[in-house]
Structures are given as C-alpha cells and as structure tokens.
Design an enzyme around this catalytic site. Sequence first.
Site, PDB file in Angstrom:
ATOM      1  N   GLY A   1      -1.671  -8.047  -2.832  1.00 11.74           N
ATOM      2  CA  GLY A   1      -2.339  -6.747  -2.853  1.00 11.74           C
ATOM      3  C   GLY A   1      -3.718  -6.919  -2.262  1.00 11.74           C
ATOM      4  O   GLY A   1      -4.285  -8.007  -2.311  1.00 11.74           O
ATOM      5  N   THR A   2      -4.239  -5.841  -1.694  1.00 11.95           N
ATOM      6  CA  THR A   2      -5.464  -6.023  -0.929  1.00 11.95           C
ATOM      7  C   THR A   2      -6.726  -5.431  -1.543  1.00 11.95           C
ATOM      8  O   THR A   2      -7.311  -6.065  -2.395  1.00 11.95           O
ATOM      9  CB  THR A   2      -5.223  -5.582   0.515  1.00 11.95           C
ATOM     10  OG1 THR A   2      -4.522  -4.351   0.484  1.00 11.95           O
ATOM     11  CG2 THR A   2      -4.371  -6.604   1.227  1.00 11.95           C
ATOM     12  N   THR A   3      -7.128  -4.203  -1.169  1.00 10.76           N
ATOM     13  CA  THR A   3      -8.488  -3.798  -1.526  1.00 10.76           C
ATOM     14  C   THR A   3      -8.572  -2.889  -2.757  1.00 10.76           C
ATOM     15  O   THR A   3      -7.876  -1.882  -2.830  1.00 10.76           O
ATOM     16  CB  THR A   3      -9.129  -3.064  -0.321  1.00 10.76           C
ATOM     17  OG1 THR A   3      -8.934  -3.878   0.808  1.00 10.76           O
ATOM     18  CG2 THR A   3     -10.593  -2.811  -0.553  1.00 10.76           C
TER      19      THR A   3
END
Lengths: 280, 233
Positions: A60-62
């Site tokens: 998962g990123t931001t």
Amino acid sequence: MELPLKFTPLRCLEFNDSESSFHQLLSNRFPSHFASKGLTNQTPTLDGGQIVSPLLVPHGTTVLALRFLDGVIVAGDRRATEGYSIAERRIEKVHAVDETSVIAIAGAAGPCMEMVRLLRVELEHYEKLEGLKLSMEGKASKLAAMIKGNLPMAMQGLVVMPIFAGYDVKRQSCRIYKYDVAGGQYEEAEYYAIGSGGKDARGSMKKIFKKDLPREEAITVAIEALYDAAEADVATGGPDLIRGIFPTVKVITKEGVSSLSDDELRTRLNQLIARSQQGG
Amino acid sequence: MPLPYYVSPEQMMQDKAEYAKKGIAKGRSIAAMEYNEGVVLVADNPSSLNKISEVYDRIAFAGAGRYSEFENLRKAGIRHADMKGFLYSRDDVNAKSLVNAYSQALGTVFSQEIKPLEVEILVVAVGMDDDPNEIYRVSFDGSIFDEKGFTVIGGKSESVLAKLKSRYVTTPSASSLAEVVVSCVAAMGEVTGQKLNTEGLEVAILSRSAKGRVFRRLPQSELSQYLNPSNPA
C-alpha cells in the site's frame, strides 16, 4: 487448528494469565502466528530511501493525517502495487479502530491488514477485561509495541508503517502519532504523510497547510495532497472517475469518526480538476 | 501407616454441592429476562465491582457467588471469544460453545478439586434477524440449563424466580424494557424485603436491533426513569 480454549482449572485460575493484552495472549498460545525468522535468505535493498522488499507482495502506498480546528483528517489513496504492477485498485488503507481513533497504514498489505485487525481486537479486549477504555496515549504505545514486534518481518522487507490518530478524551483534543520501523513513536503537531508518495504529499501540505483550518478547507488540503502525490509517484493511485474509485477520507472529532461519501468526494474532485484546468 | 478414611463418592459430591450452594446463596440475585427488543440483565449489586459484563458482539455474562472465581471465568470467556473471533470470524463466536467451555471448566473443578467453585453463571445472547435469544445458566457443578424467557441466579434465586413466575410475567418477550426492569426489581425487592434503589442496581441490555457490539449498561438516569416514572430525576 486447535482452539486455544483450555478451560482447565489451572488455566483459568492462573494468575500470570491475567494480562489484558490480546496480542500477548495470541503470541503465548500461537507463537507460530508471529513466526517470521527465515522467511527469505535475501535482505531488502535500499532504493532512494525506500526499502525494497525481495518478496513480491502487494504494498500500500500513500496515507496522510492533518490536524484542523475540530480534530484530525486521515486520508489515503486506494492503490496497492506489486513491483511495477497494480495489485489492487480499491484497497482500504484508512480504518477506524474504535469510535474515536483511526489507523492509516502504508507498507506490505498483508501484514498491514493483520495489524489493523489485531489492534482492533486488542483495544476491545482490554476494554472488556478491564471495564475501561485505554487512553489515547495507551493505544498509541500498544501500537508501537506491535510494530516493534514486527521488526524481524520489516527486516525482510515486510514493512508496516502506520499513522495513528484519534481523539484524546482526557486532553480533549485530537492527536496524531507516527512511527518508525523499529517501533519508535513520535507525536506530530500539524500534519504528516507516509508511504511511497508520502514525501510528495508532505511537500504539498507544507505549502497549503495552516493551523486551525475549518473542516471543509482541511479536507481540501488532504485531497489535494493525495492528488499531488499521485501525480508525482507511480505507486500512488489518483482518483479514478471512470471506475468511481476515490481516496478514503475520514474525519475524527469529539463526536467520533465519520467517513466522506463517494458522492461528496466526486464533487470535490471535480472541483479540484476544474480548478487545475483553469490553471489555478 | 494409618489407612486414609474412606468417604463414599456420593457423600463427597453431596458435601461439595452443599458447600457450593451455601456459598452462592449468601450473595444477592441477578435476573435475566427477555423483552420485546432483546434481553435485560438486572443485578442487585450496590458495589462498584461489576457482576454483569460484555463478552462479545451479542453475548453477555453474569456471575453470582464468589467474586474472584466468577471474575476469572468471565475473563477466560472473553479470551475464548476474542481468540475465536480473531482466528475465524466475528460471526463464528456463539454462546453455545462458550457455555460448553464453562460447563467443562466448572465440571472439572467440581469433580477433581477439593473445593468446588462457589459460582453460578449466566450466558445470554441475542439472535440475529429471526434467530431466538439464548439464556443459559451454568451451575457450580457444570450442569447447563437452557432457560426460556427468564431466569435468576444467586442469592435466594428460587424465591425470586417463583415471584417472577407467579406475579409479574405474562409473556416477557412482548413486554417493554421498562416493564421488564420493574418486574425484576420488584421481585428481588420483595424477596430481600427492602426496596431496591437505582444506586444499588447494575442493569445492562443486549439489544437485538443494534449493530456490532450490542451490550449497553443502563445509566442511573435511565433506570430511575423506568423505576420512578412519576418523579423524573
């Protein structure tokens, strides 16, 4: 799998079993649940400050959090990546943990989701056993201990990087905590973002964040910061107006946790896009 | 070497049962009763130590007798439920398996230890959609009683039960929360011979229509609304 329930007299009357931590209980009864040594022989590499996992698992990123006049906004994009491909378009990275706190997680998706689930049960378990809710500080420290426990996994690239935010009933204000891989816990007074696009989101917020913004403007700051992160970082997903995928935005105030509806997000994003088309 | 005295198993069990019963009867009563929207638990409990507790989303626990003993059972139940819910799913936690575990624990202690547990416990669950509510009573020797509508544990439980049966209850599941609370409190008050005030009561509900964790303690203000409707606090 055998259920842990051994209601033998000794078990239920054991004094040292009276700790109120579910995490502790789980690791006592199922040590294998936390087994992580010897997962791979490879070690993660550092690439531009990012830990790159030798295991190809969804990441998962931001995610970000910022304080405003009445509380905290916590938001995150919806993308999970697996190397250079998109693993998931609709993943939820911002979760309510209880009525007054929210966790947002960037990192290896599997361990992240597991940690959210574990934290939820942990807080509920404590509340039921003790008859009292944990304090905001107590919840944050509990999470820090869990992240510290995840260090062997993190060393193999399965990093879990949360932001924890919630309403502190004692202090009567909202608080934001950030963490490092080793379980270090730091309180953030204004705003913070983490994940592959975290730096871009922080840069964006640095320019537009102000102290004590009203709710509406603070939500705009969050959405714009995610939009900027998606523009600069390949792993961060932008709003997908065709499929109707929008970032998750949760608002925590004294009254509790609420989420922005997709319709509201669509309207706001259309406004944002219209503004940027006019060059403003 | 002197021979140990012989005590027949019947005699031993009888003595243990008598001992446990005596201990449980010393305390105060707790009643559980269905109402139109769920199940209510009413405890005659002036102390701040709880006798009623949440176990899981739709399951509650009540214990009568020796506090330290039922408190341990309560905690073991919460651990069991939380562990099962975490390893499987929240929907897989049910009252029946919890009651079986309690029965095993109490039964083992009763037959193997010198001193039996001086406790009687209640496990109450409200059903989803059309599923019925469940009220289980587990006694000191581990026997399980699947109760319908209402039950009483602890103190002079049989007298309270008789009062409830004969005078107050028609069909509890058709009565409102207020009516049911008033019945339980009146029955307990008559048996102990004193009027119970709201400060001396611990009351909690499991409400069928709520979502997620449906256990809720009734605050003093709400209780006095039900018990003294004429003079609102």
